[in-house]
Design an enzyme around this catalytic site. Sequence first.
Site, PDB file in Angstrom:
ATOM      1  N   ASP A  50      54.224  81.198   9.360  1.00  0.00           N
ATOM      2  CA  ASP A  50      53.092  81.451  10.258  1.00  0.00           C
ATOM      3  C   ASP A  50      53.129  82.929  10.648  1.00  0.00           C
ATOM      4  OD1 ASP A  50      50.965  80.983  12.058  1.00  0.00           O
ATOM      5  OD2 ASP A  50      52.308  80.303  13.668  1.00  0.00           O
TER       6      ASP A  50
ATOM      7  N   GLU B 290      50.242  87.503   8.836  1.00  0.00           N
ATOM      8  CA  GLU B 290      49.119  88.395   8.446  1.00  0.00           C
ATOM      9  C   GLU B 290      49.588  89.842   8.321  1.00  0.00           C
ATOM     10  OE1 GLU B 290      49.013  86.103  10.901  1.00  0.00           O
ATOM     11  OE2 GLU B 290      48.029  84.638   9.614  1.00  0.00           O
TER      12      GLU B 290
ATOM     13  N   ASP C 257      44.045  78.153  13.035  1.00  0.00           N
ATOM     14  CA  ASP C 257      43.766  77.560  14.351  1.00  0.00           C
ATOM     15  C   ASP C 257      42.313  77.128  14.527  1.00  0.00           C
ATOM     16  OD1 ASP C 257      46.399  78.041  14.815  1.00  0.00           O
ATOM     17  OD2 ASP C 257      46.078  79.822  16.035  1.00  0.00           O
TER      18      ASP C 257
HETATM   19  O1  MIG Z   1      49.832  82.198  18.051  1.00  0.00           O
HETATM   20  O2  MIG Z   1      53.649  78.612  16.356  1.00  0.00           O
HETATM   21  O3  MIG Z   1      48.351  78.815  13.594  1.00  0.00           O
HETATM   22  O4  MIG Z   1      49.680  76.373  13.817  1.00  0.00           O
HETATM   23  O5  MIG Z   1      51.291  75.995  16.071  1.00  0.00           O
HETATM   24  C1  MIG Z   1      50.215  80.883  17.866  1.00  0.00           C
HETATM   25  C2  MIG Z   1      52.625  78.289  17.232  1.00  0.00           C
HETATM   26  C3  MIG Z   1      51.271  80.785  16.787  1.00  0.00           C
HETATM   27  C4  MIG Z   1      49.753  79.735  15.287  1.00  0.00           C
HETATM   28  C5  MIG Z   1      49.610  78.700  14.224  1.00  0.00           C
HETATM   29  C6  MIG Z   1      49.804  77.348  14.817  1.00  0.00           C
HETATM   30  C7  MIG Z   1      51.154  77.263  15.475  1.00  0.00           C
HETATM   31  C8  MIG Z   1      51.265  78.348  16.537  1.00  0.00           C
HETATM   32  N1  MIG Z   1      51.059  79.658  15.933  1.00  0.00           N
END
Ligand code: MIG
Length: 793
Positions: free
Chosen positions: A407, A410, A484
């Site tokens: 996660d 980017e 999200d």
């Molecule tokens: O800014 O790890 O898209 O699936 O649960 C939030 C917490 C960071 C974004 C992900 C989401 C995840 C969440 N993450």
Amino acid sequence: MFEDSSFAIHPNKLGKSMDSRYHDIGEILSFEQQGHVYIITCKNGFMKIVFYQNDIVRIVMNPLVEPSLKSSVAVIEQPKKISVKLQQLKDRIILTSTKLSLELFKTPCRLTIRDETGEVLLTEGSKGIGTKATSEVVCYKVMTEDDHFYGFGEKTGYLNKRGEKMVMWNTDVYAPHNPETDPLYQSIPFFMAVRNGSAYGIFFDNTFKTTFDFKTETDLYSFSANGGQLDYYVFSGPSPKDVVRQYTHLTGRMPLPPKWALGYHQSKYSYMSESEVRELIHNFIEKDIPVDAIYLDIHYMDEYRVFTFDQHSFPNPQQLIADLKSKGIHLIPIVDPGVKKDPSYNIYKDGILKNHFCKYLEGDIYIDEVWPGESAFPDFSKTETQKWWADNHTFYTDLGIEGIWNDMNEPAVFNNTKTMDLEVIHDNDGDIRTHAELHNLYGLLMGMSTYNGLVEQLQGKRPFLLTRAGYSGIQRYAAVWTGDNRSFWEHLEMSLPMCMNLGISGVAFCGPDVGGFAHDCNGQLLTRWIQVGAFTPFFRNHNALDTNSQEPWAFGAKYESIIRKYIQLRYRWLPHLYTLFSECSRTGIPVMRPLVLEYPGDKHVWNLSDQFMIGENVIIAPILRPDTFHRVVYLPDGEWINYWTDQVLIGDKHLLIEADLETLPIFIKKGAIIAQGASKQSTMVAETDMQIHIYPDENVASSYTLYDDDGTTFNYMYGQYFEKKITCMYSGDTLNISVENIISTYKPSWKQWKLIVHLANENTKLFINKKQIPNENIIFHHESHTIEVTVDQ
Ligand code: MIG
């Protein structure tokens, strides 16, 4: 503050609009051939043309110097040596392969590409290629009334992107994903144009921020980049599927995932402790709801330090993982790229000492805020760093973990620009580049490192990786979830075209957060979303902090029983889905596909965004609105069978279909053959009830090749798998079926299989491999008009 002075008309203010004027590359001054490369010098720039194969040609333009032919990491193929015919005419140069011809007009330099029949695929008009601001390269092509555009990776909005302007810049967007929300997490600068049933494709391999514009001008479209070269590939089709095959030949295909990755996955931000996870599992088993994976979001870590577990909430991860595995369930922890700045934390210390973090040119490490507070970011553009990061995953794999969730790659950073400072540099193995240039590659490179590490550590077992960010080629390493979203009906609806376009863009293994991530879900929405999820390639329910729980039982017994039925349906369809995944890993053709991929000449499907296909003969037409128990379904030409009732429907029509909350409308094309199995607690339970369903079409032969393998190792790559080909022909009352085991170097767990013939009657005579099956061996089901025979493997 200087508004009253001349500063108000500072050249930078005016300059912007002046600089955005288009500067054409001008006329061709010289042309030469060096080996398989054609080099063209124009008044305002340089071009190179290379054929990769007969149906793929690459065109590179650099406004300043002779173009470099180094490609981004997305491209894994080298040009093949093919013979190209060269004709030099007074006004133009023509290069012809067996599949396409490329005409380069000289004054000014303009390109036309034709297919093998001489039909124009793409051409340039008042504008061709050139520059906009000093560092912006741009390419215009003619857009005709009949052109429709697909692909572009992960985009909001409808299926057909005609009329849209889209930007590629990997971005963490928590704000609601609206039709105007662009860009999102993935950058896939690839699209296909479909015109009158034929297609061509373009891959713009530029890792800077790129823009695809089908909006600003009515008869031209363009693609441009904030820097770098104009480097693009044309795929000549001629069918949309050919374009997908050509694009995925160049950028790679999804390796066959482990079977467990195709099961139902349950996630939440966050399951907070070992006991919570155990209770969750207990509920699934108790309630007879299949599940294959549970996710651990950021709270499992010690203050968000990657490669750690919190000792209080997860005191014995090894035991937990082993216990889950004994129940057929995999545990998938999240791993973000940000490494907490903490001199006593081994990963940070090691990364600093070995020079693995992103830096400024002047030498300072780039430190910024993410979950752990101030953090450093690995420089995945460096081979050594890739290896270092990969090796750190032994922390997880030694505990028995086989899947990782990436996660924030980017990369997302908590500041105004939402990402890394663009002036940060990437080592790129000595060929230093700015973050502005490599930003869109960060997630792909992290995925590459992680996947390769897992492959090495799992010693022959297939890993599973899920990622949020990526660039073209990400399909080689990871499945993609669409970030999200929210528990909105609109987001359920939006997920269909988004995933269909991802599939066209090579990223076949994708899916949204089922039930919606942010906002509160409810029973009806979850039920309808699970119905869709049962047929999306990736099937994970995930939910944010401080929102309603949305596990399958969260909204009471009425919804739970329907949800159970559909999760079980997913497992029953797995033999067919797995067969389609296998096809996809070999051809790139996505499992979940828009109807336009199968019926490109049918105008009713050019922007059909609320139905999709699984393979070539199943249409899923879900209900996407609250309190709605009917919808319009479009069935293309042919005869279609309602999966639930076996009612035959005539296609080439829009039909009004009823669908109570229990019903996901599914239509099977006559002639289809589909494998199904039993529902089971997890994919780790061996298949014992293999069924082949035949929906015979009068006087039309049809065939199906069932694929299976061990589902866990890479042995399939070395020829160990199972393929059974079933061909059927129905005429009069006679159904002739031939069955051939094409490859049986892998022996499936089922020893017998059932043949189930739909739309049958008591007089149906059944022949298998020319032998008539005696009546006493046939079971005829009166209510469903099916006949059933059990056959040895
Ligand atoms: O800014 O790890 O898209 O699936 O649960 C939030 C917490 C960071 C974004 C992900 C989401 C995840 C969440 N993450």
